[in-house]
Design a protein around this motif. Structure first.
Motif, short mmCIF file in Angstrom:
data_model
loop_
_atom_site.label_atom_id
_atom_site.label_comp_id
_atom_site.label_asym_id
_atom_site.label_seq_id
_atom_site.Cartn_x
_atom_site.Cartn_y
_atom_site.Cartn_z
N THR A 140 13.89 44.03 101.90
CA THR A 140 13.25 44.29 103.20
C THR A 140 14.30 44.76 104.21
OG1 THR A 140 11.60 42.60 102.74
CG2 THR A 140 11.78 43.34 105.01
N ALA A 141 15.49 44.18 104.18
CA ALA A 141 16.56 44.61 105.07
C ALA A 141 16.95 46.06 104.77
CB ALA A 141 17.77 43.69 104.93
N LEU A 142 17.10 46.39 103.50
CA LEU A 142 17.43 47.78 103.13
C LEU A 142 16.32 48.74 103.54
CD1 LEU A 142 18.98 47.33 99.56
CD2 LEU A 142 20.17 47.93 101.69
N THR A 143 15.09 48.31 103.36
CA THR A 143 13.96 49.14 103.75
C THR A 143 13.95 49.34 105.26
OG1 THR A 143 12.68 48.31 101.88
CG2 THR A 143 11.45 49.35 103.65
N GLY A 144 14.28 48.30 106.02
CA GLY A 144 14.38 48.43 107.47
C GLY A 144 15.44 49.43 107.88
N LEU A 145 16.58 49.40 107.19
CA LEU A 145 17.64 50.38 107.48
C LEU A 145 17.16 51.80 107.17
CD1 LEU A 145 20.82 48.57 106.11
CD2 LEU A 145 20.22 49.01 108.52
N HIS A 146 16.48 51.95 106.05
CA HIS A 146 15.95 53.26 105.68
C HIS A 146 14.94 53.76 106.72
CE1 HIS A 146 14.36 56.53 103.27
NE2 HIS A 146 13.15 56.03 103.46
N CYS A 147 14.05 52.89 107.15
CA CYS A 147 13.05 53.27 108.16
C CYS A 147 13.72 53.61 109.49
CB CYS A 147 12.03 52.15 108.35
SG CYS A 147 10.92 51.94 106.95
#
Length: 155
Positions: A140-147
């Motif tokens: 979720t943290a990586l996805t947040g960075l991607h977003c």
């Protein structure tokens, strides 16, 4: 990067759905067992642990699809550029918090394993659930960075 995050997020979301389906079947079996005088002892412990893991598993895909609850009352009249900037900031904030949650969840799993902490009735080691949730929080943290990066580029 986005495709890999989507595949991982979908896999976790499907696993979370399977966990909830299994919990539902167990609850039905336990209720039926209660009627017959043979309930599943400690079923509520499995419901608690399973729901916690399932919810954690849903988070990465939910963030990637931007299906989290957004309060846009104050930003509805802002320009698209401002809205994208605020979305990027929000995603970056989410990534930071989820990174912290992943770290502390892993630390909790290690501590619970070391102390041999288990559930009260069934004796299920609690660190199992913590260890399962940690990768979902990290994703979720990586996805947040991607977003955040995606929103920042599109502003």
């Amino acid at each position: 990067m986005g495709r890999a995050l989507e595949l991982a997020g979908k896999a976790l979301a499907l696993a979370g759905g399977a966990i909830l389906a299994a919990i539902t079947l167990m609850a039905v079996a336990s209720i039926g067992g209660r009627l017959a005088g043979h309930p599943i002892q400690g079923d509520f412990e499995l419901v608690q642990l399973g729901c916690a893991v399932a919810i954690a598993f849903f988070l990465p895909f939910c963030q990637l699809k931007r299906d989290n609850i957004i309060v846009d009352f104050f930003t509805v009249k802002c320009s698209a550029r401002t809205q994208r900037s605020l979305d990027a900031f929000g995603a970056l904030l989410l990534a930071s918090v989820m990174g912290l949650v992943a770290w502390r969840t892993w630390a909790g799993a290690v501590a619970m394993k070391a102390s041999l902490e288990t559930s009260m009735i069934m004796g299920v080691p609690l660190w199992y659930a913590y260890a399962l949730m940690t990768p979902a929080f990290a994703l979720t943290a990586l996805t947040g960075l991607h977003c955040a990066w995606s929103d920042w580029r599109q502003r």
